[in-house]
Design a protein around this motif. Structure first.
Motif, PDB file in Angstrom:
ATOM      1  N   PRO A  59       0.676  -1.315   0.036  1.00  0.00           N
ATOM      2  CA  PRO A  59      -0.094  -0.003  -0.006  1.00  0.00           C
ATOM      3  C   PRO A  59       0.994   1.202  -0.009  1.00  0.00           C
ATOM      4  O   PRO A  59       2.049   1.183   0.330  1.00  0.00           O
ATOM      5  N   LEU A  60       0.184   2.500  -0.347  1.00  0.00           N
ATOM      6  CA  LEU A  60       0.817   3.713  -0.111  1.00  0.00           C
ATOM      7  C   LEU A  60       0.314   4.426   1.251  1.00  0.00           C
ATOM      8  O   LEU A  60      -0.921   4.047   1.657  1.00  0.00           O
ATOM      9  N   VAL A  61       1.173   4.813   1.966  1.00  0.00           N
ATOM     10  CA  VAL A  61       1.065   5.437   3.135  1.00  0.00           C
ATOM     11  C   VAL A  61       0.816   7.012   2.884  1.00  0.00           C
ATOM     12  O   VAL A  61       1.610   7.749   2.256  1.00  0.00           O
ATOM     13  N   VAL A  62      -0.272   7.392   2.962  1.00  0.00           N
ATOM     14  CA  VAL A  62      -0.699   8.958   2.515  1.00  0.00           C
ATOM     15  C   VAL A  62      -1.157   9.820   3.639  1.00  0.00           C
ATOM     16  O   VAL A  62      -1.893   9.431   4.526  1.00  0.00           O
ATOM     17  N   ARG A  63      -0.964  10.965   3.603  1.00  0.00           N
ATOM     18  CA  ARG A  63      -1.369  12.017   4.733  1.00  0.00           C
ATOM     19  C   ARG A  63      -2.298  12.930   3.971  1.00  0.00           C
ATOM     20  O   ARG A  63      -2.010  13.680   2.857  1.00  0.00           O
ATOM     21  N   ILE A  64      -3.455  13.001   4.442  1.00  0.00           N
ATOM     22  CA  ILE A  64      -4.569  13.979   4.093  1.00  0.00           C
ATOM     23  C   ILE A  64      -4.981  14.807   5.297  1.00  0.00           C
ATOM     24  O   ILE A  64      -5.319  14.305   6.071  1.00  0.00           O
ATOM     25  N   GLY A  65      -4.673  16.085   5.154  1.00  0.00           N
ATOM     26  CA  GLY A  65      -5.091  17.167   6.300  1.00  0.00           C
ATOM     27  C   GLY A  65      -4.057  16.613   7.405  1.00  0.00           C
ATOM     28  O   GLY A  65      -2.826  16.489   7.314  1.00  0.00           O
ATOM     29  N   GLN A  66      -4.854  16.301   8.593  1.00  0.00           N
ATOM     30  CA  GLN A  66      -3.893  15.773   9.717  1.00  0.00           C
ATOM     31  C   GLN A  66      -3.899  14.306   9.827  1.00  0.00           C
ATOM     32  O   GLN A  66      -3.593  13.652  10.895  1.00  0.00           O
ATOM     33  N   SER A  67      -4.612  13.629   8.910  1.00  0.00           N
ATOM     34  CA  SER A  67      -4.910  12.180   9.073  1.00  0.00           C
ATOM     35  C   SER A  67      -3.924  11.322   8.147  1.00  0.00           C
ATOM     36  O   SER A  67      -3.427  11.958   6.892  1.00  0.00           O
ATOM     37  N   THR A  68      -3.497  10.158   8.522  1.00  0.00           N
ATOM     38  CA  THR A  68      -2.858   9.170   7.692  1.00  0.00           C
ATOM     39  C   THR A  68      -3.583   7.908   7.515  1.00  0.00           C
ATOM     40  O   THR A  68      -4.173   7.282   8.225  1.00  0.00           O
ATOM     41  N   PHE A  69      -3.323   7.476   6.191  1.00  0.00           N
ATOM     42  CA  PHE A  69      -4.075   6.391   5.692  1.00  0.00           C
ATOM     43  C   PHE A  69      -3.084   5.489   4.955  1.00  0.00           C
ATOM     44  O   PHE A  69      -2.245   5.922   4.255  1.00  0.00           O
ATOM     45  N   ALA A  70      -3.370   3.980   4.969  1.00  0.00           N
ATOM     46  CA  ALA A  70      -2.754   3.253   3.726  1.00  0.00           C
ATOM     47  C   ALA A  70      -3.943   2.988   2.499  1.00  0.00           C
ATOM     48  O   ALA A  70      -5.020   2.609   3.062  1.00  0.00           O
ATOM     49  N   LEU A  71      -3.544   3.254   1.583  1.00  0.00           N
ATOM     50  CA  LEU A  71      -4.464   2.918   0.437  1.00  0.00           C
ATOM     51  C   LEU A  71      -3.792   2.140  -0.525  1.00  0.00           C
ATOM     52  O   LEU A  71      -2.691   1.899  -0.853  1.00  0.00           O
ATOM     53  N   ARG A  72      -4.869   1.225  -1.425  1.00  0.00           N
ATOM     54  CA  ARG A  72      -4.163   0.549  -2.484  1.00  0.00           C
ATOM     55  C   ARG A  72      -3.908   1.038  -3.674  1.00  0.00           C
ATOM     56  O   ARG A  72      -4.297   2.400  -3.611  1.00  0.00           O
ATOM     57  N   ARG A  73      -3.123   0.919  -4.485  1.00  0.00           N
ATOM     58  CA  ARG A  73      -2.486   1.875  -5.578  1.00  0.00           C
ATOM     59  C   ARG A  73      -4.043   1.801  -6.531  1.00  0.00           C
ATOM     60  O   ARG A  73      -4.120   3.295  -7.001  1.00  0.00           O
ATOM     61  N   ALA A  74      -4.877   1.109  -6.604  1.00  0.00           N
ATOM     62  CA  ALA A  74      -6.200   1.514  -7.293  1.00  0.00           C
ATOM     63  C   ALA A  74      -7.000   2.445  -6.816  1.00  0.00           C
ATOM     64  O   ALA A  74      -7.616   3.402  -7.368  1.00  0.00           O
ATOM     65  N   GLU A  75      -6.973   2.531  -5.216  1.00  0.00           N
ATOM     66  CA  GLU A  75      -7.846   3.608  -4.586  1.00  0.00           C
ATOM     67  C   GLU A  75      -7.046   5.032  -4.952  1.00  0.00           C
ATOM     68  O   GLU A  75      -7.596   5.903  -4.961  1.00  0.00           O
ATOM     69  N   ALA A  76      -5.578   4.945  -4.723  1.00  0.00           N
ATOM     70  CA  ALA A  76      -5.015   6.078  -5.034  1.00  0.00           C
ATOM     71  C   ALA A  76      -5.170   6.786  -6.496  1.00  0.00           C
ATOM     72  O   ALA A  76      -5.017   7.951  -6.468  1.00  0.00           O
ATOM     73  N   ALA A  77      -5.163   5.665  -7.627  1.00  0.00           N
ATOM     74  CA  ALA A  77      -5.373   6.369  -8.598  1.00  0.00           C
ATOM     75  C   ALA A  77      -6.780   6.976  -9.054  1.00  0.00           C
ATOM     76  O   ALA A  77      -6.809   7.624  -9.831  1.00  0.00           O
ATOM     77  N   CYS A  78      -7.489   6.824  -8.090  1.00  0.00           N
ATOM     78  CA  CYS A  78      -8.762   7.559  -8.162  1.00  0.00           C
ATOM     79  C   CYS A  78      -8.858   9.193  -7.885  1.00  0.00           C
ATOM     80  O   CYS A  78      -9.674   9.566  -7.957  1.00  0.00           O
ATOM     81  N   ILE A  79      -7.829   9.452  -7.080  1.00  0.00           N
ATOM     82  CA  ILE A  79      -7.554  10.700  -6.482  1.00  0.00           C
ATOM     83  C   ILE A  79      -6.805  11.655  -7.425  1.00  0.00           C
ATOM     84  O   ILE A  79      -5.704  11.562  -7.638  1.00  0.00           O
ATOM     85  N   LEU A  80      -7.670  12.797  -8.014  1.00  0.00           N
ATOM     86  CA  LEU A  80      -6.716  13.403  -8.843  1.00  0.00           C
ATOM     87  C   LEU A  80      -6.229  14.708  -8.229  1.00  0.00           C
ATOM     88  O   LEU A  80      -6.809  15.257  -7.007  1.00  0.00           O
ATOM     89  N   LEU A  81      -4.952  15.241  -8.620  1.00  0.00           N
ATOM     90  CA  LEU A  81      -4.394  16.126  -7.915  1.00  0.00           C
ATOM     91  C   LEU A  81      -4.066  17.363  -8.551  1.00  0.00           C
ATOM     92  O   LEU A  81      -3.972  17.665  -9.758  1.00  0.00           O
ATOM     93  N   LYS A  82      -4.135  18.540  -7.614  1.00  0.00           N
ATOM     94  CA  LYS A  82      -3.634  19.747  -8.398  1.00  0.00           C
ATOM     95  C   LYS A  82      -2.115  19.813  -8.221  1.00  0.00           C
ATOM     96  O   LYS A  82      -1.669  18.938  -7.512  1.00  0.00           O
ATOM     97  N   GLY A  83      -1.552  20.849  -8.904  1.00  0.00           N
ATOM     98  CA  GLY A  83      -0.154  21.005  -9.030  1.00  0.00           C
ATOM     99  C   GLY A  83       0.578  21.014  -7.623  1.00  0.00           C
ATOM    100  O   GLY A  83      -0.029  21.005  -6.606  1.00  0.00           O
ATOM    101  N   ASP A  84       1.902  20.657  -7.586  1.00  0.00           N
ATOM    102  CA  ASP A  84       2.942  20.849  -6.568  1.00  0.00           C
ATOM    103  C   ASP A  84       2.481  22.104  -5.696  1.00  0.00           C
ATOM    104  O   ASP A  84       2.505  23.124  -6.247  1.00  0.00           O
ATOM    105  N   MET A  85       2.630  21.810  -4.621  1.00  0.00           N
ATOM    106  CA  MET A  85       2.274  23.192  -3.767  1.00  0.00           C
ATOM    107  C   MET A  85       3.626  23.695  -3.150  1.00  0.00           C
ATOM    108  O   MET A  85       3.720  24.701  -2.521  1.00  0.00           O
ATOM    109  N   ALA A  86       4.958  23.289  -3.735  1.00  0.00           N
ATOM    110  CA  ALA A  86       6.179  23.564  -3.207  1.00  0.00           C
ATOM    111  C   ALA A  86       6.524  24.967  -3.456  1.00  0.00           C
ATOM    112  O   ALA A  86       5.895  25.556  -4.096  1.00  0.00           O
TER     113      ALA A  86
END
Length: 86
Positions: A59-86
């Motif tokens: 799985p991928l370990v991801v942080r969303i806001g203040q929470s941390t989750f483990a997601l399968r790659r297929a689940e993470a592929a459903c989440i579209l992203l805006k550009g890098d915030m750096a």
């Protein structure tokens, strides 16, 4: 949902900061959209991949806001992203 968004959470570099742009659940699992929203994957929320498992990359370990989750790659592929915030 804008058509020019191609980066998904499954493709994001480890440690890069992004924001959720939207969700695109697969037709075989439309229930993933509401589930991902319920756990915090809503447009505008900051998100980043903290790590990936060595074998197979899930799985991928991801942080969303203040929470941390483990997601399968297929689940993470459903989440579209805006550009890098750096």
């Amino acid at each position: 949902m804008p058509q020019d968004l191609t980066l998904t959470l499954a493709q994001a570099e480890i440690g890069a900061s992004h924001r959720v742009a939207g969700l695109n659940p697969p037709t075989h699992a439309p229930e993933w959209g509401p589930w991902l929203e319920q756990i915090g994957f809503v447009a505008g929320e900051p998100v980043r991949v903290l790590s990936r498992a060595l074998l197979g990359g899930e799985p991928l370990v991801v942080r969303i806001g203040q929470s941390t989750f483990a997601l399968r790659r297929a689940e993470a592929a459903c989440i579209l992203l805006k550009g890098d915030m750096a």
